[in-house]
Structures are given as structure tokens and as C-alpha cells.
Design an enzyme around this catalytic site. Structure first.
Site, PDB file in Angstrom:
ATOM      1  N   LYS A  89       0.727  -1.224  -0.154  1.00  0.00           N
ATOM      2  CA  LYS A  89      -0.455  -0.193   0.128  1.00  0.00           C
ATOM      3  C   LYS A  89       0.579   1.409   0.011  1.00  0.00           C
ATOM      4  O   LYS A  89       0.540   2.303  -0.791  1.00  0.00           O
ATOM      5  CB  LYS A  89      -0.881  -0.008   1.147  1.00  0.00           C
ATOM      6  CG  LYS A  89      -2.176  -0.936   1.260  1.00  0.00           C
ATOM      7  CD  LYS A  89      -3.274  -0.876  -0.003  1.00  0.00           C
ATOM      8  CE  LYS A  89      -4.274  -1.678   0.271  1.00  0.00           C
ATOM      9  NZ  LYS A  89      -5.068  -2.307  -1.172  1.00  0.00           N
TER      10      LYS A  89
ATOM     11  N   LYS B  72      -4.031 -13.565 -11.211  1.00  0.00           N
ATOM     12  CA  LYS B  72      -5.164 -14.115 -11.480  1.00  0.00           C
ATOM     13  C   LYS B  72      -6.981 -12.572 -11.430  1.00  0.00           C
ATOM     14  O   LYS B  72      -6.243 -11.637 -11.944  1.00  0.00           O
ATOM     15  CB  LYS B  72      -5.340 -14.259  -9.614  1.00  0.00           C
ATOM     16  CG  LYS B  72      -5.392 -13.218  -8.871  1.00  0.00           C
ATOM     17  CD  LYS B  72      -5.495 -13.557  -7.247  1.00  0.00           C
ATOM     18  CE  LYS B  72      -5.837 -11.900  -6.874  1.00  0.00           C
ATOM     19  NZ  LYS B  72      -6.210 -13.192  -5.779  1.00  0.00           N
TER      20      LYS B  72
ATOM     21  N   LYS C 194     -10.938  -7.509  -9.910  1.00  0.00           N
ATOM     22  CA  LYS C 194     -11.346  -6.399 -10.665  1.00  0.00           C
ATOM     23  C   LYS C 194     -10.904  -5.450 -10.939  1.00  0.00           C
ATOM     24  O   LYS C 194     -10.804  -3.898 -11.382  1.00  0.00           O
ATOM     25  CB  LYS C 194     -12.603  -5.901  -9.672  1.00  0.00           C
ATOM     26  CG  LYS C 194     -12.488  -5.519  -8.248  1.00  0.00           C
ATOM     27  CD  LYS C 194     -13.975  -5.558  -7.512  1.00  0.00           C
ATOM     28  CE  LYS C 194     -13.430  -6.029  -6.125  1.00  0.00           C
ATOM     29  NZ  LYS C 194     -12.797  -7.116  -5.862  1.00  0.00           N
TER      30      LYS C 194
HETATM   31  P1  ADP Z   1     -10.348  -8.308  -6.267  1.00  0.00           P
HETATM   32  O1  ADP Z   1      -8.975  -9.151  -6.760  1.00  0.00           O
HETATM   33  O2  ADP Z   1     -11.075  -8.920  -7.578  1.00  0.00           O
HETATM   34  O3  ADP Z   1     -10.616  -6.881  -5.786  1.00  0.00           O
HETATM   35  P2  ADP Z   1     -10.483  -8.559  -3.262  1.00  0.00           P
HETATM   36  O4  ADP Z   1      -8.967  -8.930  -2.856  1.00  0.00           O
HETATM   37  O5  ADP Z   1     -12.027  -8.180  -2.830  1.00  0.00           O
HETATM   38  O6  ADP Z   1     -10.936  -9.709  -5.068  1.00  0.00           O
HETATM   39  O7  ADP Z   1     -11.181 -10.463  -2.974  1.00  0.00           O
HETATM   40  C1  ADP Z   1     -11.681 -11.538  -1.888  1.00  0.00           C
HETATM   41  C2  ADP Z   1     -11.968 -12.497  -1.673  1.00  0.00           C
HETATM   42  O8  ADP Z   1     -11.879 -13.195  -3.068  1.00  0.00           O
HETATM   43  C3  ADP Z   1     -10.379 -12.556  -1.058  1.00  0.00           C
HETATM   44  O9  ADP Z   1     -10.829 -14.338  -0.019  1.00  0.00           O
HETATM   45  C4  ADP Z   1      -9.455 -13.350  -2.464  1.00  0.00           C
HETATM   46  O10 ADP Z   1      -9.255 -15.043  -1.911  1.00  0.00           O
HETATM   47  C5  ADP Z   1     -10.803 -13.675  -3.337  1.00  0.00           C
HETATM   48  N1  ADP Z   1     -10.320 -13.537  -4.762  1.00  0.00           N
HETATM   49  C6  ADP Z   1      -9.972 -12.808  -5.308  1.00  0.00           C
HETATM   50  N2  ADP Z   1      -9.434 -12.688  -6.731  1.00  0.00           N
HETATM   51  C7  ADP Z   1      -9.564 -13.625  -7.169  1.00  0.00           C
HETATM   52  C8  ADP Z   1      -9.048 -15.237  -8.108  1.00  0.00           C
HETATM   53  N3  ADP Z   1      -9.012 -14.849  -8.654  1.00  0.00           N
HETATM   54  N4  ADP Z   1      -9.398 -16.816  -7.246  1.00  0.00           N
HETATM   55  C9  ADP Z   1      -9.176 -17.110  -6.496  1.00  0.00           C
HETATM   56  N5  ADP Z   1      -9.987 -16.248  -4.955  1.00  0.00           N
HETATM   57  C10 ADP Z   1     -10.008 -14.840  -5.361  1.00  0.00           C
END
Ligand code: ADP
Ligand code: TRP
Length: 332
Positions: free
Chosen positions: A112, A195, A198
Site C-alpha cells: 500500500k 488471477k 477487478k
Molecule cells: P479483487 O482482487 O477482485 O479485488 P478481493 O481482493 O476483494 O478481489 O478478494 C475478495 C476475496 O476473493 C478474497 O478472499 C480473495 O482471496 C478471493 N479472490 C479474489 N480473486 C480471486 C481469484 N482470482 N481466485 C481465487 N480467489 C480470489
């Protein structure tokens, strides 16, 4: 008595396939076997100063989608973090057990500092303290989270142990990270790079709410290749990504059929992508319909939040009362 599980997600609005398969399915399964406390971490999200109306809308949307995915308020405690003021109180107390040096070393904090140098606030630094409190306040032993959160779980154990040691008690238990299977599932991005997230842009993620034509358009844009020219040729990264995406929602016999076509050099990636989009649509349609139904029922949502908040406060209240007594603050 059942073991206790706790997990939270930041309210970031619409959930995508990665959030669902990587996180939410674990909660849905866990609610059958554990006393699950699953919550929306709105206090954590304050570190980025969201607009009030956006925060409210995102909390609601996240709750709707969790319910649509199968989290059942009759089987688990589903709540909003800020509806439990005891969390904030215990967070203040636990700040006394977290050292500046160790907080500065946390990789998520260092990320961050790099990514948002204009807003390195103290809430970011003490993010792991708040997270530890989320877990300890319900005496959880299992925390279903992805790999990136494991360091936070280790810190949770350290803070709890430090509290126990300081006051000569064995009050807080040691939680461990948890997932079904050997490793947390990682859903690949549609663009084949890393992975699904968003933060990488609209066209690289499939939202649970995406309509069939949107799913199809996004999947068709996924990179592919010209295909193998002789049997036994290794898959390129783009092709491997298509197979990884296919595994998410397609039946084993469909995957086998495309594997065979690859081996025989007859594979057509356009057809493969159409098939992926179709199978993802079949998989997501019931969820999308549930999202629509639940969104229309505001009074149900309010009731879920109120009842979940009440159950979570009861559990948290007991912990705070014990802690106040242990540390010598008079209970009210
Ligand atoms: P993003 O990367 O879209 O911002 P978040 O960080 O808000 O997603 O993730 C919310 C939850 O979803 C967490 O527990 C994270 O480990 C899981 N998660 C997010 N993206 C993936 C992915 N591509 N594959 C598996 N789990 C994911
Ligand atoms: N930090 C977690 C994330 O970014 C969200 C979270 C907050 C959490 N409090 C928690 C997860 C307690 C598990 C337990 O994904």
C-alpha cells in the site's frame, strides 16, 4: 460443540467468479460443519475513504450476492462489521499488543505504501490488528482465506498469545488459515495474466451478475493461439489459460473432448471459447436470478443484517466483558 470459523470480505460491490470460487464457496460449505461468522468488513474499507453512499451500496450488494451464492442466515452468522461496536473497542485494546516494527514489515502494508503513497494512514498500518480482533472476538480456530492473508493469521496468533502471556491467562485460542483441498483455488484472469481481479479492468473478470451476452463477449476476447501443429506439443500460456478457465464450469467429459482435440491438432479455439461462455452462463444463471430476487426484497435484507448483527454482538459482548475483567477495566 462445533469449531468456530470467521472470515470477512471488504465490501467492494459486485463479486466475480474468482471471489466466488476462491472464497464464497468455502463459506457456503463451512456453514454446514462449523459455527461460521461471515461478515462484510466495512470498517476495514474505510482506509481508502470511500464516499458514504458508495460504501452503503457496496455493503448491500455484497450481502445480496453472498445470500445469492448460498450463505444461509439460518446456518451461519452473517453480519456487517460496523454493526458490532465491540470490535472497535477490542481493536483499541489490541493496539497495545501490536508493535510498530512488526506492523511496518507486513507485506500488504508495504504494498500500500508503494501503491497509494498519498494515503498511508494509521488505519492501514493497524489493519492486521483490526483483522485479528475480528477473528479473536469470536474465538475462531479456522479462518478461510487466501494465501495473501496468511501473514495476518500468523499475526493474529501472535497478538492473542501476547495478550495471554501479559495477563497470565489462556484466554485466546490460536486460529489457523483454512481451505478445502490442498491449496486455495486461484481463478485465472480472462486476459491470461495472473488471477482474476477487478483491479485489472472490466473485461478481464466475469461478474456473477453478468448477462449471457456479456459473458460471451468477454470470453471471446480471451487470447488464444493458432493451435498445435503436431501431437505432443506443449500448450502455450494463452491456451493453458483457456483450459484453466474451462475447468471452472465445464463438465469433465467436455474438458476431455477438448483435450483430445488439442492432442489431435483439430482444436478450434473459437468453439472452445463459445463452450466456456455457455458453461459459465449455465453455472451463473441461477445465481444471477437469485441476486435479482433478493435485491427486490429490501425488508428481507434489513432483517438479515439486524438478526446477524444481534448474534454477532452477543458473541462479541461476552469476549469484551471477559477482556475488560482480565485487564482490570471495570465492566459496565
Ligand atoms: P479483487 O482482487 O477482485 O479485488 P478481493 O481482493 O476483494 O478481489 O478478494 C475478495 C476475496 O476473493 C478474497 O478472499 C480473495 O482471496 C478471493 N479472490 C479474489 N480473486 C480471486 C481469484 N482470482 N481466485 C481465487 N480467489 C480470489
Ligand atoms: N483482510 C481480508 C481481505 O482483504 C478481509 C478480512 C478482514 C478478513 N477481517 C477478516 C478475513 C477476518 C478473515 C478474517 O481479504
Amino acid at each position: 460443540m462445533r469449531e468456530i470459523a470467521v472470515s470477512g470480505v471488504r465490501p467492494t460491490g459486485k463479486q466475480h467468479l474468482g471471489n466466488y470460487l476462491g472464497a464464497v464457496v468455502n463459506f457456503v460449505r463451512m456453514q454446514e460443519e462449523y459455527d461460521g461468522y461471515f461478515f462484510i468488513a466495512d470498517l476495514h474499507s474505510l482506509t481508502t475513504h470511500p464516499r458514504a453512499a458508495d460504501l452503503q451500496a457496496n455493503v448491500r450488494q455484497t450481502l445480496i450476492e453472498y445470500l445469492a451464492c448460498g450463505l444461509d442466515p439460518a446456518k451461519c452468522t452473517l453480519f456487517v462489521q460496523s454493526h458490532v461496536p465491540q470490535i472497535s473497542e477490542l481493536y483499541l485494546i489490541f493496539n497495545m499488543f501490536a508493535y510498530d516494527g512488526e506492523l511496518h514489515k507486513v507485506p500488504t502494508f508495504k504494498d500500500k505504501v508503494r501503491s497509494q503513497p498519498d494515503n498511508v494512514n494509521a488505519g492501514l498500518l493497524t489493519y492486521p490488528v483490526l483483522m485479528a480482533v475480528d477473528i479473536l472476538i469470536h474465538h475462531a480456530t479456522k479462518v478461510p482465506v487466501g494465501k495473501d492473508q496468511m501473514q495476518h493469521i500468523e499475526m493474529t496468533r501472535n497478538f492473542g498469545n501476547r495478550f495471554n502471556h501479559t495477563y497470565g491467562v489462556e484466554y485466546f485460542k490460536e486460529p489457523t488459515g483454512f481451505n478445502y483441498g490442498d491449496a486455495p483455488l486461484s481463478v485465472p484472469s480472462l486476459d491470461g495474466e495472473g488471477k482474476m481481479s477487478k483491479s485489472k479492468g472490466e473485461n478481464t473478470v466475469i461478474y456473477l451478475m453478468d448477462e449471457p451476452d456479456v459473458i460471451r463477449k468477454k470470453v471471446m476476447k480471451a487470447p488464444s493461439d493458432s493451435g498445435p501443429t503436431e501431437p505432443g506439443q506443449a500448450k502455450t500460456e494463452a491456451v493453458q489459460n483457456l483450459f484453466d478457465l474451462m475447468k471452472l464450469a465445464s463438465k469433465p467429459e467436455v474438458i476431455a473432448q477438448y483435450d483430445k482435440a488439442y492432442d489431435e491438432c483439430t482444436i478450434r479455439y473459437g468453439d472452445m471459447k463459445k463452450q466456456i461462455a455457455e458453461d459459465m452462463t449455465i453455472f451463473l444463471t441461477p445465481i444471477r436470478e437469485r441476486i435479482r430476487e433478493i435485491s427486490a426484497d429490501q425488508s428481507y435484507l434489513t432483517r438479515v443484517m439486524e438478526e446477524g448483527g444481534e448474534k454477532a454482538r452477543a458473541s462479541a459482548q461476552k469476549t469484551v466483558r471477559d477482556v475488560r475483567e482480565i485487564i482490570g477495566l471495570k465492566s459496565r
